[in-house]
Write an enzyme that holds these catalytic residues in place. Structure first.
Site, PDB file in Angstrom:
ATOM      1  CE1 TYR A   1     -49.803  -8.989 -15.239  1.00  0.00           C
ATOM      2  CE2 TYR A   1     -49.998  -6.594 -15.138  1.00  0.00           C
ATOM      3  CZ  TYR A   1     -49.583  -7.740 -15.796  1.00  0.00           C
ATOM      4  OH  TYR A   1     -48.934  -7.634 -17.009  1.00  0.00           O
TER       5      TYR A   1
ATOM      6  CB  SER B   1     -46.738 -10.899  -9.682  1.00  0.00           C
ATOM      7  OG  SER B   1     -47.527 -10.424 -10.759  1.00  0.00           O
TER       8      SER B   1
END
Length: 267
Positions: A142, A145
């Site tokens: 996470y 990204s």
């Protein structure tokens, strides 16, 4: 004429709060969802869009343009969480997360840019995350990204500035939304060497979201940015310590900062 705002992921959470707030301020708001029929009581229109499907992106943008003739503000809000030891997260889930959090927003931007260039104006707001400023344990995919979206925005905004189109990032901290329920959780495996640490960290992360701040704070921050003539490159919205953690990362030696993170997550 009121400004036309398109919000991806506008059916719940931060996107819904932002859409309702902007509508009350006189904006013409369109939200998106993969299943718009599930939101018949939305205060603003919900258009079908899946950020991992480029055809739905193009169809959504064309629908808004055909109805309103323009898109003044794009808010790239749709995103997905993912947790787990990087070693144990299936590659397909890592790619799926980047499709949603990185490639998806880029493709929405690409679909909107020709229309903004034609009207010689526009603002694109990418909702990233404070987690994108640092590699967090068991949230590494996470962090990566969202961090990638932060960085590409820096380049993108310089490329489009000559067209009178502005782009910025808004990085929220923990907000009380349903993101924890919707994120991909790698299972806590009984025979995993990460079982105890990952299990404890997972509980801590969910507690942070459950006790997070009101999404209305994000709505107010985005409203302010829309009304700024020359938006900054980065904005952060969240609790003081979450925002201060970015400052600490910038000024502390890497290993000292790493120790602080490990202490916070009890690793």
């Amino acid at each position: 004429m009121s400004k036309v705002v398109l919000i991806t992921g506008g059916s719940s959470g931060i996107g819904k709060s932002v859409g309702e707030f902007l509508k009350d301020k006189g904006f013409t708001v369109y939200g998106t969802s993969r299943n718009p029929q599930n939101y018949p009581n939305s205060q603003f229109p919900i258009v079908a869009l899946d950020v991992t499907d480029n055809n739905t992106i193009l169809n959504c943008v064309e629908e808004v343009i055909s109805k309103e003739g323009k898109i003044d503000v794009l808010i790239n809000n749709a995103g997905a969480g993912i947790t787990g030891p990087i070693e144990e997260i299936p590659e397909v889930e890592i790619k799926r997360n980047f499709d949603t959090n990185f490639f998806g927003p880029i493709n929405v931007i690409k679909a909107v840019l020709p229309h903004m260039r034609k009207q010689n104006s526009g603002l694109i707001i990418n909702v990233t995350s404070i987690a994108g400023y640092m590699g967090l344990p068991y949230r590494g995919v996470y962090s990566a990204s969202k961090g990638a979206l932060e960085l590409i925005t820096e380049a993108f905004r310089m490329e489009i500035k000559g067209f009178n189109i502005h782009m910025t990032n808004i990085a929220p901290g923990d907000f009380a939304t349903n993101i924890a329920a919707g994120r991909y959780h790698a299972p806590v495996l009984e025979n995993s060497p990460y079982k105890e640490q990952y299990g404890n960290t997972l509980e801590l992360m969910n507690a942070h979201v459950d006790s997070g701040q009101d999404p209305l704070l994000m709505a107010k921050a985005i409203f302010k940015v829309i009304n700024v003539k020359h938006p900054k490159v980065h904005y952060k919205v969240g609790e003081f310590m979450q925002k201060f953690s970015i400052v600490l990362k910038r000024v502390l030696p890497d290993k000292v900062y790493e120790k602080l993170l490990m202490k916070h997550y009890k690793l």
